[in-house]
Design a protein around this motif. Sequence first.
Motif, PDB file in Angstrom:
ATOM      1  N   VAL A  55      -7.344 -10.750  56.832  1.00  0.00           N
ATOM      2  CA  VAL A  55      -7.116  -9.783  55.982  1.00  0.00           C
ATOM      3  C   VAL A  55      -7.108  -8.598  56.329  1.00  0.00           C
ATOM      4  O   VAL A  55      -6.514  -7.527  56.332  1.00  0.00           O
ATOM      5  CB  VAL A  55      -7.792 -10.112  54.534  1.00  0.00           C
ATOM      6  CG1 VAL A  55      -7.682  -9.080  53.644  1.00  0.00           C
ATOM      7  CG2 VAL A  55      -7.504 -11.416  54.045  1.00  0.00           C
ATOM      8  N   SER A  60      -3.333  -7.839  52.779  1.00  0.00           N
ATOM      9  CA  SER A  60      -3.460  -8.697  51.632  1.00  0.00           C
ATOM     10  C   SER A  60      -2.621  -8.357  50.698  1.00  0.00           C
ATOM     11  O   SER A  60      -2.100  -7.263  50.436  1.00  0.00           O
ATOM     12  CB  SER A  60      -5.051  -8.228  50.981  1.00  0.00           C
ATOM     13  OG  SER A  60      -5.371  -9.185  50.000  1.00  0.00           O
ATOM     14  N   PRO A  61      -1.952  -9.319  49.839  1.00  0.00           N
ATOM     15  CA  PRO A  61      -2.576 -10.681  50.146  1.00  0.00           C
ATOM     16  C   PRO A  61      -1.956 -11.332  51.450  1.00  0.00           C
ATOM     17  O   PRO A  61      -1.216 -10.675  52.055  1.00  0.00           O
ATOM     18  CB  PRO A  61      -1.798 -11.469  48.942  1.00  0.00           C
ATOM     19  CG  PRO A  61      -1.160 -10.358  48.030  1.00  0.00           C
ATOM     20  CD  PRO A  61      -1.193  -9.281  48.798  1.00  0.00           C
ATOM     21  N   TYR A 110      -6.295 -13.290  49.036  1.00  0.00           N
ATOM     22  CA  TYR A 110      -6.162 -11.963  48.160  1.00  0.00           C
ATOM     23  C   TYR A 110      -7.449 -11.385  48.055  1.00  0.00           C
ATOM     24  O   TYR A 110      -8.536 -11.746  48.205  1.00  0.00           O
ATOM     25  CB  TYR A 110      -5.888 -12.461  46.535  1.00  0.00           C
ATOM     26  CG  TYR A 110      -4.763 -13.535  46.160  1.00  0.00           C
ATOM     27  CD1 TYR A 110      -3.570 -12.946  45.973  1.00  0.00           C
ATOM     28  CD2 TYR A 110      -5.089 -14.700  46.099  1.00  0.00           C
ATOM     29  CE1 TYR A 110      -2.549 -13.665  45.632  1.00  0.00           C
ATOM     30  CE2 TYR A 110      -3.806 -15.650  45.854  1.00  0.00           C
ATOM     31  CZ  TYR A 110      -2.656 -15.318  45.521  1.00  0.00           C
ATOM     32  OH  TYR A 110      -1.570 -15.910  45.017  1.00  0.00           O
ATOM     33  N   THR A 111      -7.263 -10.149  47.529  1.00  0.00           N
ATOM     34  CA  THR A 111      -8.350  -9.149  47.388  1.00  0.00           C
ATOM     35  C   THR A 111      -8.679  -9.105  45.875  1.00  0.00           C
ATOM     36  O   THR A 111      -7.902  -8.902  45.295  1.00  0.00           O
ATOM     37  CB  THR A 111      -8.180  -7.876  48.188  1.00  0.00           C
ATOM     38  OG1 THR A 111      -7.874  -8.264  49.546  1.00  0.00           O
ATOM     39  CG2 THR A 111      -9.502  -6.961  48.239  1.00  0.00           C
ATOM     40  N   ILE A 122     -12.825 -11.459  49.169  1.00  0.00           N
ATOM     41  CA  ILE A 122     -11.603 -12.213  49.584  1.00  0.00           C
ATOM     42  C   ILE A 122     -11.386 -13.427  48.732  1.00  0.00           C
ATOM     43  O   ILE A 122     -12.326 -14.431  49.025  1.00  0.00           O
ATOM     44  CB  ILE A 122     -11.341 -12.284  51.122  1.00  0.00           C
ATOM     45  CG1 ILE A 122     -11.747 -11.075  51.759  1.00  0.00           C
ATOM     46  CG2 ILE A 122     -10.117 -13.266  51.393  1.00  0.00           C
ATOM     47  CD1 ILE A 122     -10.675  -9.977  51.414  1.00  0.00           C
TER      48      ILE A 122
END
Length: 462
Positions: free
Chosen positions: A51, A56-57, A325-326, A402
């Motif tokens: 990431v 991200s994503p 994802y974050t 994450i």
Amino acid sequence: MLTTETQSSQTGRQYLPTETTAPNQSLLPLTAQVNPYDRLEVGGCDVQDLVNQWGSPLYILDEETLRTACRQYRDTLYSTYPGESQVIYASKAWSCLAVCAMVGSEGLGFDVVSGGEVYTTLQAGISPEDIYLHGNNKSAEELKYAYEQGCTIIIDNWLELHLLSEVATENNPAQIMLRLTPGIECHTHEYIRTGHIDSKFGFDPSQLPEVFTFLQKHPQLNLIGLHAHIGSQIFERQPHQDLGGVLVNWLQTALDYGFKPQILNVGGGLGMRYTEQDDPPSIKEWTQTVAQSVAKACEDQGLDYPKLICEPGRSLIGTACITAYTVGSRKVVPDIRTYIAVDGGMSDNPRPITYESVYRAVIANKMSAAANETVTVAGKHCESGDVVIPDARLPQTEAGDILVVMGTGAYNYSMASNYNRIGRPAAVVVNQGESYLIIERENYQDLLRKDRLPDRLVRKSQ
Ligand code: LLP
């Protein structure tokens, strides 16, 4: 049922595969492990580092899981079916150059459903003999394109028969198969069932005599096979076992009309595991069922074994990919629910909002932390229904963590959109500690690439 106590002792580690896990039965990719920093690694790459490097994503596709699934399909079909066989990848699950190239290098053919998928597959270096064009409303242009390239065309309806017969010539006949609706019910989401009689796909079997009579008069169409597909995300084996018999009966009818179709295609449809409750047969078990059912039906009717094709999509690629994802904002609705929001959602994974599909997630940087909180993972789109996972059990999260959603290889990228003008994420392939960009992240300029502003609408500066 899990008790509250056992639930709270669960961690992200519970989803790690064992050595014997079949690809379509694994929640995480087969190479997943937890490194000494307590972080998730896939294909030898630390997900947090990926990431950091790629943004991200991020879709992270594990090459080994994908290749293992291809080989298990191919080798099981080869070793259990006495005739010739071929596995073709239903590329609607995820069509892009790198996926086609990897799958093609394992010797698989391709099921495509549009001119765009034909083009992608050809550009990936796949030979046209290995490409089969499906679709219930192929345009005249798509039929012509596939015919001129030398792909096999699976005819779905009368219009296509007429259109193709006008394009193809007796000197260079179109290689066609017929898609029929087998009338086999299976338990899966209504939108992804296709084998029942009331389906938009394929000829009704009662039309076979008329179709055969038409084909007898049109030698520019060379009937080489029959096809049926009964649905997707199927956990039972019985429907495909029944399908073998139905296809062989149709084969007999074709022979009675003087045709010699050499191919039977049983479609795809084997399910995969999205949650620990899902219990699909393994790729090997499913493939054996299909091979044995067709072989036995041929033996019972005294027919030569046709070439047997199956065309899996989801079970081949679904578990090979995760989406990282974050974590961003958090909203606590007292006594009701806690939301945590991620930086993607329905535009990169429209399956929850479309089919109420259920996913599981882990926090890649907290793999051993106890999942002691229930939160609803929301997407970032302007729509209340944009929920990635309702009531997910996760460790305490904070902004910047994450969050990895598992099992996103099938029908995620391929159904992704630019809703809210959010660019589609990048995708990387990981293998033995290296990551390779296979799809670039869309930026703001990409979003405007096809926009045109007529002169009369350009705002004049004062
Ligand atoms: N062959 C044909 C003719 C198909 O229509 C399909 C899927 C397949 C093979 C591959 O099926 P699979 O092995 O992937 O189950 N967007 C939906 C799934 C739609 C499936 C369409 N046809 C989803 O996200 O669940």
